[in-house]
Design a protein around this motif. Structure first.
Motif, mmCIF file in Angstrom:
data_model
loop_
_atom_site.group_PDB
_atom_site.id
_atom_site.type_symbol
_atom_site.label_atom_id
_atom_site.label_comp_id
_atom_site.label_asym_id
_atom_site.label_seq_id
_atom_site.Cartn_x
_atom_site.Cartn_y
_atom_site.Cartn_z
ATOM 1 N N TRP A 11 87.266 -53.470 -25.362
ATOM 2 C CA TRP A 11 87.140 -52.305 -26.245
ATOM 3 C C TRP A 11 87.968 -51.097 -25.813
ATOM 4 O O TRP A 11 87.962 -50.087 -26.501
ATOM 5 C CB TRP A 11 85.672 -51.879 -26.349
ATOM 6 N N LYS A 118 86.271 -48.199 -29.408
ATOM 7 C CA LYS A 118 84.996 -48.358 -30.099
ATOM 8 C C LYS A 118 84.471 -47.006 -30.576
ATOM 9 O O LYS A 118 83.915 -46.887 -31.662
ATOM 10 C CB LYS A 118 83.981 -49.019 -29.159
ATOM 11 N N TRP A 306 84.454 -49.668 -37.753
ATOM 12 C CA TRP A 306 84.464 -50.997 -37.123
ATOM 13 C C TRP A 306 83.527 -51.972 -37.830
ATOM 14 O O TRP A 306 83.723 -53.189 -37.771
ATOM 15 C CB TRP A 306 84.084 -50.894 -35.649
ATOM 16 N N ASP A 310 86.440 -54.708 -37.864
ATOM 17 C CA ASP A 310 86.580 -55.393 -36.575
ATOM 18 C C ASP A 310 86.905 -56.880 -36.725
ATOM 19 O O ASP A 310 86.457 -57.538 -37.657
ATOM 20 C CB ASP A 310 85.280 -55.249 -35.766
ATOM 21 N N ARG A 324 92.215 -55.341 -31.490
ATOM 22 C CA ARG A 324 91.472 -54.082 -31.677
ATOM 23 C C ARG A 324 92.393 -52.875 -31.538
ATOM 24 O O ARG A 324 92.227 -51.874 -32.247
ATOM 25 C CB ARG A 324 90.295 -54.007 -30.701
#
Length: 768
Positions: A11, A118, A306, A310, A324
């Protein structure tokens, strides 16, 4: 691969250890943005080492005069560029009178950066031994608010480890900035007003020529061990700078922090005479909320993004980090809320390509935004081009086209062509076709045909007119040919009959004529309006039809395949595998003359056509063309590996598909092309998303139905992604030997899996 200092993490983007040689690369990789503004990861404190300062405002640009040795008719007057805007992140730090500067410290220890994807924040921490022997520990957190997109927030914390000391913070605004890529070393901003009001600072400046007005603003507060201090700031103002000076005594081990709230307001969103007032409102609300609340807001906003965007990969951290990073940067660059904005190839991470709009948006980005947000975002991107149609017609007129023919620009900020390399600006006309491909993809995916009668058909007619006029009849061949072009492969200039360009021209005409028939039968009043507006006649349609039916495509009987262009086989055909590593990248090692004479392909060209029009070719044809062209492709365009990854997956070659995926997803993190310090490759990042969704997931839309042909790279435990398909969220989870589907919606969804129909009911997972 040229660098490997970024630590693998699911992340976060992580760097450990200070290396002055990496500073500019990391400034790109750790960039932050919120769709309305963005900035490179420059240090807040003064840094005397090599650095590339960059802070940018979406939609604010300058027409830099084109720099060429000689002028040609039709040449763009200027090269549009995104501007390095007034700097608001600056905080000079002095400890016992000595400036903190990582370039001159005796030692820098425990240096660490983290870009937390994140939650949407950037943190830097280090311990420095200064020339005066003081040892200080510093931790800085910075983010650009998604919820309040004119606001940026910094928490700059200092602890003196080995002594009591006097600490001075000088937060400042500076409008005396220049662009790294200025052609003529001139400045692009004129400072209009430097103003302070108690502990608030404002600089209002305007861009030269384009007259955008922006106010940079700031307000700061001092904290000791987390408690707010009432420290009066002294104030220093210059012609282009405003500085507040906060001085405090710190005991050894005390944590002294400066909270800085700052950002931009512009006349794109406020009246010019109310910019300072608007900035004051942003600051008052920010100070009232406070650092912790603003950070929590940021975490919630990113969690919401997200939720749909994601892609989760189990069993491969580098692959997970790569995708990501790509999804994060795309969302930092563009959020789809403002139809005046678009996606620059470098986003807010650098100045190369001028921050302008390229055909990358239509060819690569629209599918990502359409599936991870909603169809209104994709419609905004299509509307952006519709709003520029009159400029596209003007661009074509400058080159001698008539009757409402349109040539969309290679590079633009306002619809006007502003690219200044002849062979790309006037020869790379295939970008015109990408506009129509995007419309078809939108209609196929959303089922919303209404865009075509409302706006799309006007664009398609103007582009069909361009192709009909751009093709010319060859008596010798009894065919229509298109001469003097450059295809997507920019390592070939001024060629005749680039297969991809010719195929796209024919397809655009055919799709426009097919759409005209549908609008005529289903949207009669729109049809009449459009016929009156465009003065399209039966005679003109007959001319289009003739060009389409008699379009020439270069073909080799010997190899039984389409040739990239006329005379491609005159070249010496030597596979890339036989090229010494020391010769690559050839765009940095070879002369342009040598590149043009070589057989090497910068990016997918014929294969780009096979990607867009997959349904018009057999798998055997794809395999034959892939096996011929891929070994000659050097992938020195960021847009190349993703298309090859999707096609390798379609051919069942998962090992090769994975290699291409890793290259596209970690293009910047691993700096494959040795250029990341100039900025990240934002638009190709949407291609990375397609590599997984269309490549490994095998997602297609067939006659309005979602279809999947899932495969999984060796070593992966699973991967999953979500699609917003016609206002229902479908989650797909692929594991070895099985694929699961779950639906968030209110009605069942019929899909195809490996050609067989599967019905997915809301909230009832199905495993195939």
């Amino acid at each position: 691969m040229n660098q490997d200092y970024i630590k693998p993490n699911n992340w976060s983007i992580l760097e450990e250890g200070f290396d002055a040689e990496r500073v500019e690369s990391s400034e790109s990789l750790f960039s932050i943005g919120n769709g309305a503004m963005g900035q490179r990861a420059n240090f807040e404190e003064y840094y005397s080492g090599s650095t590339f300062q960059g802070s940018y405002i979406a939609g604010v640009y300058y027409p830099d005069k084109t720099k060429v040795g000689w002028w040609k008719n039709g040449y763009p007057e200027y090269f549009a560029k995104v501007l390095n805007a007034p700097n608001w992140i600056g905080i000079n730090v002095f400890i016992n009178g000595e400036a903190l500067d990582l370039a001159t410290c005796k030692e820098v220890k425990n240096f660490r950066r983290e870009l937390n994807m994140k939650e949407g924040w950037y943190e830097r921490s280090f311990t420095a031994v200064m020339l005066n022997e003081l040892e200080v520990s510093v931790k800085v957190i910075r983010f650009l608010s998604l919820k309040r997109n004119e606001l940026g927030v910094i928490n700059y914390e200092v602890e003196v480890i080995n002594s009591d000391a006097t600490i001075v913070f000088e937060p400042y605004l500076d409008s005396g900035i220049t662009n790294e890529d200025a052609n003529w070393e001139e400045k692009f901003w004129k400072t209009l007003e430097v103003k302070t009001n108690e502990d608030k600072g404002f600089i209002t400046a305007k861009t030269l020529k384009t007259e955008f007005h922006a106010t940079a603003f700031m307000q700061s507060g001092l904290y000791r061990n987390g408690s707010k201090q009432n420290v009066e700031a002294s104030e220093v103002s210059f012609d282009e700078k405003v500085i507040f000076r906060y001085t405090t005594e710190a005991k050894k081990g005390e944590k002294i922090a400066l909270h800085k709230f700052a950002g931009y307001v512009t006349d794109m969103n406020h009246k010019r005479d109310q910019l300072v007032q608007a900035a004051t409102s942003v600051l008052d609300a920010a100070v009232d909320a406070g650092f912790e609340n603003l950070l929590n807001e940021q975490k919630e906003a990113w969690a919401s993004i997200w939720e749909t965007a994601d892609i989760a990969i189990q069993g491969d951290v580098k692959a997970q980090q790569g995708i990501r990073f790509n999804i994060f940067q795309l969302n930092q660059t563009y959020l789809g809320e403002d139809a005046r904005l678009n996606i620059g190839p470098k986003g807010f991470t650098g100045e190369k390509y001028g921050g302008s709009t390229y055909w990358d948006t239509e060819a690569y980005c629209i599918p990502f935004y359409m599936a991870t947000k909603n169809q209104s975002v994709a419609r905004n991107l299509l509307t952006y081009r519709y709003n520029h149609l009159n400029k596209a017609i003007e661009n074509a007129e400058k080159l001698g086209f008539s009757n409402g023919a349109a040539l969309y620009p290679m590079v633009t900020m306002n619809g006007e062509e502003s690219h200044n390399e002849w062979e790309i600006t006037f020869e790379e006309i295939h970008r015109n076709g990408a506009m129509v491909v995007a419309i078809k993809r939108y209609v196929d995916y959303t089922g919303d045909f209404s865009y075509i009668p409302e706006k799309g058909l006007e664009v398609m007619i103007a582009i069909a007119r361009f192709w009909q006029q751009r093709a010319n009849y060859s008596t010798k061949r009894d065919k229509y040919v298109i001469l003097g072009v450059t295809g997507p492969n920019e390592y070939e200039n001024n060629v005749n009959n680039n297969w991809y360009t010719n195929y796209l021209a024919k397809w655009c005409i055919d799709y426009c004529m097919e759409s005209l028939e549908k609008v005529k039968s289903d949207y009669a009043s729109d049809y009449e309006r459009l016929m009156a507006k465009t003065a399209l006649s039966a005679e003109e349609l007959a001319e289009w039809k003739e060009v389409s039916e008699k379009m020439y495509f270069p073909y080799s009987e010997e190899y039984k395949l389409f040739l990239q262009q006329d005379n491609f086989l005159d070249k010496e055909i030597i596979p890339v595998s036989e090229l010494p590593k020391s010769q690559r990248p050839i765009n940095q090692k070879w002369s342009w003359d040598r590149i043009l004479r070589s057989c090497y392909i910068k990016q997918a060209d014929v294969l780009q056509g096979f990607y867009f029009f997959e349904d018009q070719f057999s798998k055997e044809e794809l395999e034959k063309h892939f096996d011929f062209y891929e070994p000659l492709t050097i992938h020195e365009s960021s847009l190349s590996p993703c298309v090859h990854s999707i096609q390798a997956a379609a051919l069942g070659r998962m090992e090769q598909a994975y290699e291409f995926y890793l290259r596209t997803s970690r293009l910047d993190l691993d700096d494959y092309n040795n250029e990341v310090k100039e900025g990240c490759h934002i638009t190709s990042m949407a291609g990375t998303w397609m590599s997984i969704v269309e490549g490994f997931g095998g997602m297609r839309v067939l006659n309005g139905t979602l279809s999947f042909n899932p495969q999984i790279p060796e070593g992966w435990e699973s991967f999953s992604f979500k699609l917003n398909f016609r206002n229902q969220i479908l989650k797909i989870n692929v594991a070895p030997g099985k694929t699961s589907f779950s639906l968030e919606g209110d009605k069942p969804l019929e899909i195809l899996v490996k050609g067989k129909p599967v019905k997915v009911e809301p909230s009832v997972p199905v495993t195939v």
